[in-house]
Motif scaffolding. Sequence first.
Motif, PDB file in Angstrom:
ATOM      1  N   ASP A   1     -16.108-116.859 -38.424  1.00 33.57           N
ATOM      2  CA  ASP A   1     -15.902-117.715 -37.241  1.00 33.57           C
ATOM      3  C   ASP A   1     -15.553-116.891 -35.982  1.00 33.57           C
ATOM      4  N   LYS A   2     -16.225-115.759 -35.809  1.00 27.85           N
ATOM      5  CA  LYS A   2     -16.022-114.892 -34.650  1.00 27.85           C
ATOM      6  C   LYS A   2     -17.194-115.062 -33.683  1.00 27.85           C
ATOM      7  N   LYS A   3     -17.221-116.197 -33.011  1.00 30.92           N
ATOM      8  CA  LYS A   3     -18.351-116.557 -32.160  1.00 30.92           C
ATOM      9  C   LYS A   3     -18.536-115.604 -30.966  1.00 30.92           C
ATOM     10  N   LYS A   4     -17.459-115.094 -30.418  1.00 32.41           N
ATOM     11  CA  LYS A   4     -17.563-114.157 -29.297  1.00 32.41           C
ATOM     12  C   LYS A   4     -18.249-112.866 -29.746  1.00 32.41           C
ATOM     13  N   ASP A   5     -17.911-112.391 -30.946  1.00 34.98           N
ATOM     14  CA  ASP A   5     -18.545-111.191 -31.483  1.00 34.98           C
ATOM     15  C   ASP A   5     -20.016-111.439 -31.816  1.00 34.98           C
ATOM     16  N   VAL A   6     -20.342-112.671 -32.213  1.00 34.92           N
ATOM     17  CA  VAL A   6     -21.738-113.032 -32.478  1.00 34.92           C
ATOM     18  C   VAL A   6     -22.547-112.870 -31.192  1.00 34.92           C
ATOM     19  N   SER A   7     -22.017-113.379 -30.111  1.00 37.83           N
ATOM     20  CA  SER A   7     -22.696-113.282 -28.821  1.00 37.83           C
ATOM     21  C   SER A   7     -22.894-111.827 -28.405  1.00 37.83           C
TER      22      SER A   7
END
Length: 187
Positions: free
Chosen positions: A83-89
């Motif tokens: 759930d690390k959406k910022k790192d996904v981006s």
Amino acid sequence: MTTVFEEQNISKAILRVGLPAMLGQLTTLIYNIADTFFVSLTKEPAMIAAVTLCTPILLIIMSIASIFGMGGNSVIARLLGEDKKKDVSRTLNFCMYAMVLAGIIILIAGILFIEPIARLSGADAENLGYTCDYLKYIFLGAPFIIISNGAVHLFRSIGFIKESTIGLALGNSINIIFDYIFIVVWG
């Protein structure tokens, strides 16, 4: 919204990801066969040889796309699981920029060293001109080849499985139509 990666049934999840991936690869294979078929209609052995000699170069370029596409896909899938959406981006952006940069480097290096690359791939005096001509188009298209093939994997990692397969199949279909127009219709 439940994504395929949250699917409880593992078999169903694998089919939802794997089947479109297989169909996408099948359309790429069909495009490569169609490319050779249309060139064979010229009945010019040196042209047919040039297509064959350039295929490994094209596969190397597609492999570079896979480095960022499949590698990014793996990292993104793990980050989504955490759930690390910022790192996904950030990972998605890095992979896209890296693919663009790799494509530009291959374009420039390929054009600058086109003849030695053609000779390295096996071109001889009989088909060197055709091989260089075909390689020129491959190198000019390298940034687009890398982005389109790499983005397919990245889109799958964020859940756009159907869309990535449709994009790959559509791109390959358009290439087949262009092959027909440029080779058969316009000679």
